[in-house]
Design an enzyme around this catalytic site. Structure first.
Site, short mmCIF file in Angstrom:
data_model
loop_
_atom_site.label_atom_id
_atom_site.label_comp_id
_atom_site.label_asym_id
_atom_site.label_seq_id
_atom_site.Cartn_x
_atom_site.Cartn_y
_atom_site.Cartn_z
N GLU A 120 0.82 -1.21 0.00
CA GLU A 120 0.00 0.00 0.00
C GLU A 120 0.86 1.27 0.00
O GLU A 120 0.52 2.24 -0.67
CB GLU A 120 -0.96 0.00 1.20
CG GLU A 120 -2.09 -1.00 1.07
CD GLU A 120 -3.00 -0.72 -0.11
OE1 GLU A 120 -3.03 0.43 -0.59
OE2 GLU A 120 -3.68 -1.66 -0.55
N THR A 137 1.69 5.40 -7.63
CA THR A 137 2.51 4.53 -8.47
C THR A 137 1.63 3.40 -9.01
O THR A 137 0.70 2.96 -8.35
CB THR A 137 3.69 3.93 -7.67
OG1 THR A 137 4.36 4.98 -6.96
CG2 THR A 137 4.69 3.25 -8.58
N LEU A 146 11.43 4.60 -7.70
CA LEU A 146 10.00 4.43 -7.42
C LEU A 146 9.32 5.78 -7.16
O LEU A 146 8.10 5.89 -7.26
CB LEU A 146 9.80 3.50 -6.22
CG LEU A 146 8.42 2.88 -6.01
CD1 LEU A 146 7.93 2.13 -7.25
CD2 LEU A 146 8.44 1.93 -4.82
N TYR A 152 8.56 9.68 -5.12
CA TYR A 152 7.91 10.13 -3.88
C TYR A 152 8.70 9.61 -2.68
O TYR A 152 8.22 8.81 -1.88
CB TYR A 152 6.46 9.68 -3.84
CG TYR A 152 5.64 10.24 -4.96
CD1 TYR A 152 5.01 11.49 -4.84
CD2 TYR A 152 5.50 9.56 -6.15
CE1 TYR A 152 4.28 12.03 -5.89
CE2 TYR A 152 4.76 10.10 -7.21
CZ TYR A 152 4.16 11.33 -7.06
OH TYR A 152 3.44 11.86 -8.10
N TYR A 198 -5.79 7.00 4.42
CA TYR A 198 -5.96 5.96 3.40
C TYR A 198 -5.26 4.66 3.81
O TYR A 198 -5.86 3.58 3.80
CB TYR A 198 -5.44 6.41 2.03
CG TYR A 198 -5.33 5.22 1.11
CD1 TYR A 198 -6.48 4.66 0.54
CD2 TYR A 198 -4.10 4.59 0.87
CE1 TYR A 198 -6.40 3.52 -0.24
CE2 TYR A 198 -4.02 3.47 0.09
CZ TYR A 198 -5.17 2.92 -0.47
OH TYR A 198 -5.09 1.79 -1.23
N ASP A 253 -9.24 5.23 -2.59
CA ASP A 253 -8.14 5.67 -3.44
C ASP A 253 -8.72 6.23 -4.73
O ASP A 253 -9.94 6.40 -4.85
CB ASP A 253 -7.15 4.52 -3.71
CG ASP A 253 -7.69 3.46 -4.66
OD1 ASP A 253 -8.91 3.49 -4.99
OD2 ASP A 253 -6.90 2.61 -5.09
N CYS A 277 -14.07 0.22 -14.64
CA CYS A 277 -14.51 1.62 -14.52
C CYS A 277 -13.32 2.54 -14.71
O CYS A 277 -12.97 3.32 -13.83
CB CYS A 277 -15.18 1.82 -13.16
SG CYS A 277 -16.15 3.35 -13.04
N CYS A 328 -18.57 -0.50 -19.39
CA CYS A 328 -19.79 -0.50 -18.57
C CYS A 328 -20.63 -1.77 -18.73
O CYS A 328 -21.30 -2.20 -17.79
CB CYS A 328 -20.64 0.74 -18.90
SG CYS A 328 -19.82 2.29 -18.53
N CYS A 377 -19.74 -4.27 -16.09
CA CYS A 377 -19.68 -3.82 -14.71
C CYS A 377 -20.81 -4.41 -13.88
O CYS A 377 -21.98 -4.40 -14.30
CB CYS A 377 -19.76 -2.29 -14.68
SG CYS A 377 -19.68 -1.60 -13.01
#
Length: 367
Positions: free
Chosen positions: A52, A58, A95, A97, A135, A153, A205, A212, A215
């Site tokens: 996570e 990413t 990677l 950040y 999160y 997210d 989505c 759709c 879905c």
């Protein structure tokens, strides 16, 4: 579990989604699939947390190789906690950040020293750890510990905004979206529900041309009913990113070694390795000429490189010098063989700068 039946089937939206997930879930290296769960296999909290953190900002495809490398090198949270910080930063390089990598190490140390190597199993407990916000605490609580947490997210925002045709623009609409997700999240399989919402957004989505017809929410989606799902989520107008200038200096000694140094621990790219560069950041330009070089020499201009950060675009003028450093030059760093550069904690922008001056430096670049 949410017990409100859908208009078309009499089943809850959560039941519709979980049925779809049981048949169409993605196989991911950190995930416990429904069939694995049925055999009594439980999620590894360390793996869930690590994935996570890596997945923030990413793609899944980019994260897979990094995840495999990390768990092979540091198979437990205690092993990661005991690892030298520079090794963790080097493994993270490319990677992006990089504050995530610093917080990853701090969090591992906190879990090892304060919690006996075991993650807290509630949102509040997880949120008390370094680098874990709303999160990540919700995602780990739901997926690793099956807590009924509302996980939000970008994929989930897209699904929920279309399902309920939420017109208010992001980020202001996030609280309303989270309320909807909390209402839908079931008590019995909250972790699978969270992962199902993410999978639905990633595979069906999608931002453009959503599938759709495939879905599980197609009979209840208000955006589809209005024939305009791509309008959602509504986003506030983006501001133009400022352009910052700076310079980077690639010095190569007579043995073919490159001058490197380590950035300060705080701020942008904190703790990462760099070539000498000027004092640019998101708010101001750095010098762009050779007057800011680490020592006086015959620096040759090698063009420019551009790198886009989250909040600004950086344009670096690149200079190269090949020869011995002047006697007594205070270089504030170390000299590294070109063959070893890919093992250093060099962020992508620094790899770009080095490659501009030494095209053969990274024959297979991770960045």
């Amino acid at each position: 579990m949410n017990t409100s039946p859908t208009p078309t089937t009499g089943r809850t939206l959560a039941e519709e989604l979980l049925d779809w997930y049981d048949r169409h879930h993605r196989d991911l290296p950190w995930r416990i699939s429904p069939s694995m769960a049925a055999r009594g296999i439980r999620p590894e909290p360390y793996h869930i947390w690590l994935s996570e953190v890596m997945l923030q900002q990413t793609t899944v495809q980019a994260v897979k190789a990094y995840f495999a490398k990390f768990v092979a090198r540091w198979p437990t949270i205690d092993a990661l906690a005991a690892a030298p910080s520079e090794d963790v930063m080097a493994a993270w390089a490319g990677l992006g950040y990089y504050a995530r990598a610093r917080n990853l190490k701090k969090c591992a140390e906190a879990v090892a020293s304060l919690h006996g190597g075991r993650f807290p199993d509630t949102e509040d407990g997880l949120r008390s750890l370094p680098g874990i916000g709303d999160y990540t605490s919700a995602a780990v609580a739901a997926i690793a510990f099956n807590r009924p947490a509302a996980v939000m997210d970008g994929n989930v925002e897209r699904v929920i905004s279309r399902l309920f045709a939420i017109d208010a623009p992001l980020p202001g609409s996030k609280p309303a979206m989270k309320t909807r997700v909390a209402e839908l999240t079931p008590i019995d399989r909250p972790g699978d529900f969270a992962q199902a919402m993410m999978d639905l957004g990633a595979t069906i989505c999608t931002p453009k041309r959503p599938a759709c017809a495939l879905c599980p929410f197609r009979g209840d989606c208000r955006a589809l009913d209005g024939h305009d799902p791509e309008r959602f989520p509504v986003k506030a107008a983006k501001k133009d990113k400022p352009i910052r200038q700076g310079a980077a200096f690639i010095a190569i000694d007579m043995e073919g070694k490159v001058l490197l140094r380590r950035r300060v621990e705080t701020g942008l790219l904190g703790g990462m390795t760099e070539v000498p560069t000027t004092a640019w950041n998101s708010r101001k330009d750095g010098e762009t000429g050779t007057s800011a070089a680490p020592f006086s020499a015959e620096w040759q201009a090698c063009g420019t490189v551009t790198h886009v950060f989250t909040h600004f675009e950086l344009r670096l003028s690149i200079y190269r010098f090949h020869g011995p450093a002047p006697e007594g030059a205070d270089v504030h760093g170390w000299w590294e063989d070109v063959a070893n550069l890919d093992a250093q904690a060099l962020p992508t922008v620094m790899k770009k700068a080095i490659s501009q001056a030494i095209p053969e430096a990274f024959p297979v670049s991770r960045g």
